[in-house]
Design a protein around this motif. Sequence first.
Motif, mmCIF file in Angstrom:
data_model
loop_
_atom_site.group_PDB
_atom_site.id
_atom_site.type_symbol
_atom_site.label_atom_id
_atom_site.label_comp_id
_atom_site.label_asym_id
_atom_site.label_seq_id
_atom_site.Cartn_x
_atom_site.Cartn_y
_atom_site.Cartn_z
ATOM 1 N N PHE A 151 -4.196 -2.529 0.611
ATOM 2 C CA PHE A 151 -2.759 -3.950 0.539
ATOM 3 C C PHE A 151 -1.376 -3.958 -0.837
ATOM 4 C CE2 PHE A 151 -6.325 -6.784 1.985
ATOM 5 C CZ PHE A 151 -5.422 -7.449 3.429
ATOM 6 N N HIS A 152 -1.790 -3.004 -1.513
ATOM 7 C CA HIS A 152 -1.041 -2.759 -2.867
ATOM 8 C C HIS A 152 0.207 -1.592 -2.241
ATOM 9 C CE1 HIS A 152 -3.863 0.366 -3.884
ATOM 10 N NE2 HIS A 152 -3.042 0.929 -4.364
ATOM 11 N N VAL A 153 0.352 -1.325 -1.749
ATOM 12 C CA VAL A 153 0.813 -0.247 -0.678
ATOM 13 C C VAL A 153 1.391 -0.616 -0.060
ATOM 14 C CG1 VAL A 153 1.606 2.035 -0.461
ATOM 15 C CG2 VAL A 153 -1.332 1.714 -1.420
ATOM 16 N N LEU A 154 2.880 -0.364 -0.238
ATOM 17 C CA LEU A 154 4.174 -0.550 0.473
ATOM 18 C C LEU A 154 4.949 0.801 1.197
ATOM 19 C CD1 LEU A 154 5.297 -2.205 -2.694
ATOM 20 C CD2 LEU A 154 3.942 -3.729 -0.988
ATOM 21 N N GLU A 155 5.411 -0.412 2.230
ATOM 22 C CA GLU A 155 6.892 0.185 2.899
ATOM 23 C C GLU A 155 7.569 1.239 1.954
ATOM 24 O OE1 GLU A 155 9.587 -1.154 6.299
ATOM 25 O OE2 GLU A 155 7.981 -1.488 6.464
ATOM 26 N N GLY A 156 7.769 2.334 2.959
ATOM 27 C CA GLY A 156 8.693 2.566 1.974
ATOM 28 C C GLY A 156 8.112 4.551 1.119
ATOM 29 N N GLU A 157 6.979 3.883 0.560
ATOM 30 C CA GLU A 157 6.061 4.654 -0.123
ATOM 31 C C GLU A 157 5.382 5.790 0.477
ATOM 32 O OE1 GLU A 157 4.601 1.824 -3.942
ATOM 33 O OE2 GLU A 157 3.513 1.672 -1.969
ATOM 34 N N VAL A 198 -1.925 15.785 3.749
ATOM 35 C CA VAL A 198 -1.096 15.952 4.242
ATOM 36 C C VAL A 198 -0.097 14.840 3.503
ATOM 37 C CG1 VAL A 198 -0.923 17.264 6.486
ATOM 38 C CG2 VAL A 198 -0.732 14.607 6.810
ATOM 39 N N GLU A 199 0.936 14.826 3.223
ATOM 40 C CA GLU A 199 2.000 13.515 2.415
ATOM 41 C C GLU A 199 3.157 13.301 3.138
ATOM 42 O OE1 GLU A 199 3.469 14.916 -1.163
ATOM 43 O OE2 GLU A 199 1.867 15.428 -2.641
ATOM 44 N N LEU A 200 2.662 11.991 3.390
ATOM 45 C CA LEU A 200 3.751 11.442 4.971
ATOM 46 C C LEU A 200 4.270 9.716 3.807
ATOM 47 C CD1 LEU A 200 1.749 11.759 8.019
ATOM 48 C CD2 LEU A 200 3.753 12.779 7.696
ATOM 49 N N LYS A 201 5.742 9.093 5.084
ATOM 50 C CA LYS A 201 6.215 8.074 4.474
ATOM 51 C C LYS A 201 5.528 7.295 5.144
ATOM 52 C CE LYS A 201 10.974 7.146 2.507
ATOM 53 N NZ LYS A 201 12.109 7.225 2.867
ATOM 54 N N ILE A 202 6.027 6.123 4.362
ATOM 55 C CA ILE A 202 5.280 5.030 5.401
ATOM 56 C C ILE A 202 6.190 4.545 5.430
ATOM 57 C CG2 ILE A 202 3.911 2.221 5.277
ATOM 58 C CD1 ILE A 202 1.992 3.661 2.886
ATOM 59 N N VAL A 203 6.519 4.366 6.781
ATOM 60 C CA VAL A 203 7.310 3.753 7.769
ATOM 61 C C VAL A 203 7.580 1.546 7.872
ATOM 62 C CG1 VAL A 203 8.855 5.896 8.331
ATOM 63 C CG2 VAL A 203 7.077 4.432 10.101
ATOM 64 N N GLU A 204 6.598 1.656 8.391
ATOM 65 C CA GLU A 204 6.270 -0.230 8.473
ATOM 66 C C GLU A 204 5.056 -0.338 8.320
ATOM 67 O OE1 GLU A 204 5.491 -1.559 12.975
ATOM 68 O OE2 GLU A 204 7.923 -0.490 12.768
ATOM 69 N N THR A 205 4.556 -1.483 7.232
ATOM 70 C CA THR A 205 3.501 -1.828 7.239
ATOM 71 C C THR A 205 4.129 -3.052 6.629
ATOM 72 O OG1 THR A 205 1.742 -2.038 5.699
ATOM 73 C CG2 THR A 205 3.726 -1.209 4.928
ATOM 74 N N PRO A 206 3.001 -4.542 7.125
ATOM 75 C CA PRO A 206 2.848 -5.859 7.361
ATOM 76 C C PRO A 206 3.541 -5.966 5.392
ATOM 77 C CG PRO A 206 1.413 -5.929 8.248
ATOM 78 C CD PRO A 206 1.590 -3.948 8.038
ATOM 79 N N PRO A 207 4.369 -6.817 5.172
ATOM 80 C CA PRO A 207 4.572 -7.291 3.496
ATOM 81 C C PRO A 207 2.814 -7.839 3.265
ATOM 82 C CG PRO A 207 5.118 -9.356 5.050
ATOM 83 C CD PRO A 207 4.603 -7.728 5.267
ATOM 84 N N ASN A 208 2.813 -7.063 1.430
ATOM 85 C CA ASN A 208 1.476 -8.199 1.032
ATOM 86 C C ASN A 208 2.274 -10.310 1.042
ATOM 87 O OD1 ASN A 208 0.805 -5.655 -0.056
ATOM 88 N ND2 ASN A 208 1.986 -5.280 -1.585
ATOM 89 N N PHE A 209 0.626 -10.451 0.680
ATOM 90 C CA PHE A 209 0.617 -12.041 0.751
ATOM 91 C C PHE A 209 0.495 -11.620 -0.975
ATOM 92 C CE2 PHE A 209 -0.775 -10.620 5.200
ATOM 93 C CZ PHE A 209 0.209 -11.431 5.666
ATOM 94 N N LYS A 210 1.714 -13.141 -1.214
ATOM 95 C CA LYS A 210 0.839 -13.650 -3.302
ATOM 96 C C LYS A 210 -1.282 -13.430 -3.523
ATOM 97 C CE LYS A 210 2.819 -16.794 -6.333
ATOM 98 N NZ LYS A 210 4.008 -15.471 -7.068
ATOM 99 N N GLY A 211 -1.002 -13.392 -4.025
ATOM 100 C CA GLY A 211 -2.101 -13.189 -4.458
ATOM 101 C C GLY A 211 -3.221 -12.097 -3.933
ATOM 102 N N ASP A 212 -2.978 -11.204 -2.978
ATOM 103 C CA ASP A 212 -3.688 -10.161 -2.590
ATOM 104 C C ASP A 212 -3.811 -8.671 -2.939
ATOM 105 O OD1 ASP A 212 -4.441 -9.326 -0.218
ATOM 106 O OD2 ASP A 212 -3.867 -9.791 1.615
ATOM 107 N N THR A 213 -4.525 -8.818 -4.360
ATOM 108 C CA THR A 213 -4.756 -7.769 -4.486
ATOM 109 C C THR A 213 -5.517 -7.016 -4.951
ATOM 110 O OG1 THR A 213 -5.100 -8.587 -6.767
ATOM 111 C CG2 THR A 213 -2.579 -8.112 -6.500
ATOM 112 N N SER A 214 -6.483 -7.402 -4.261
ATOM 113 C CA SER A 214 -7.809 -6.951 -3.943
ATOM 114 C C SER A 214 -7.409 -5.657 -3.300
ATOM 115 C CB SER A 214 -9.059 -7.644 -2.984
ATOM 116 O OG SER A 214 -8.744 -8.070 -1.547
ATOM 117 N N SER A 215 -8.194 -4.618 -3.732
ATOM 118 C CA SER A 215 -8.551 -3.300 -3.350
ATOM 119 C C SER A 215 -9.375 -3.046 -2.126
ATOM 120 C CB SER A 215 -8.608 -1.919 -4.981
ATOM 121 O OG SER A 215 -10.150 -2.036 -5.210
ATOM 122 N N ALA A 216 -10.330 -3.560 -1.809
ATOM 123 C CA ALA A 216 -10.997 -3.649 -0.513
ATOM 124 C C ALA A 216 -10.037 -4.277 0.263
ATOM 125 C CB ALA A 216 -11.994 -4.758 -1.513
#
Length: 188
Positions: free
Chosen positions: A165-171, A130-148
């Motif tokens: 971590f790279h996926v954001l609120e609203g996506e 299913v495709e669902l929208k993210i309504v709430e998630t903590p923001p990214n931290f600078k340098g936090d680009t690890s996919s693990a």
Amino acid sequence: MTIEMGDLKKGLKIQIDGIPYRVVEYQHVKPGKGPAFVRVKIKSFLDGKVIEKTFHAGDKCETPNIIEKSMQYLYHDGEMYQFMDTESYEQVGLSDEQVGENAKWLLDSMVVNVLLFNDRAISISVPQIVELKIVETPPNFKGDTSSAGKKPAKLETGATVQIPFHVLEGEVIRVNTETGEYVEKVKS
């Protein structure tokens, strides 16, 4: 139609003592002494309870009179989830227990399969992805680009899944409803 021990497999729908079940786990056991048997875990379509049962050679069970019908989810009226047959426009209501864990993936107007046992609605199955929208998630931290790494995300249906971590609120993301896991971000 009767089902014998050798016909049992995961996902199969069976009926025992008038109750419809789905085989969720299957194990063929061949002990050193004595005849082989099959140990299964079966989940009731009526109340969602999982029980363990052993089948020996010669044991039989019936195929339940279960029909899957495509229906559209309308709303929750406080007591029941309301679905509409897209062909006849007939409405059926299912209780919280009957919808169960699937409730966290339901969106208004979503088309699902409603399971009918002897012409009575007993359960639903939602699409696997299913495709669902993210309504709430903590923001990214600078340098936090690890996919693990993963972080929790609350979706528009109220479900919470772990996302990169790279996926954001609203996506909008795709989620596997069987495992409750993030699959991928939907390209906008």
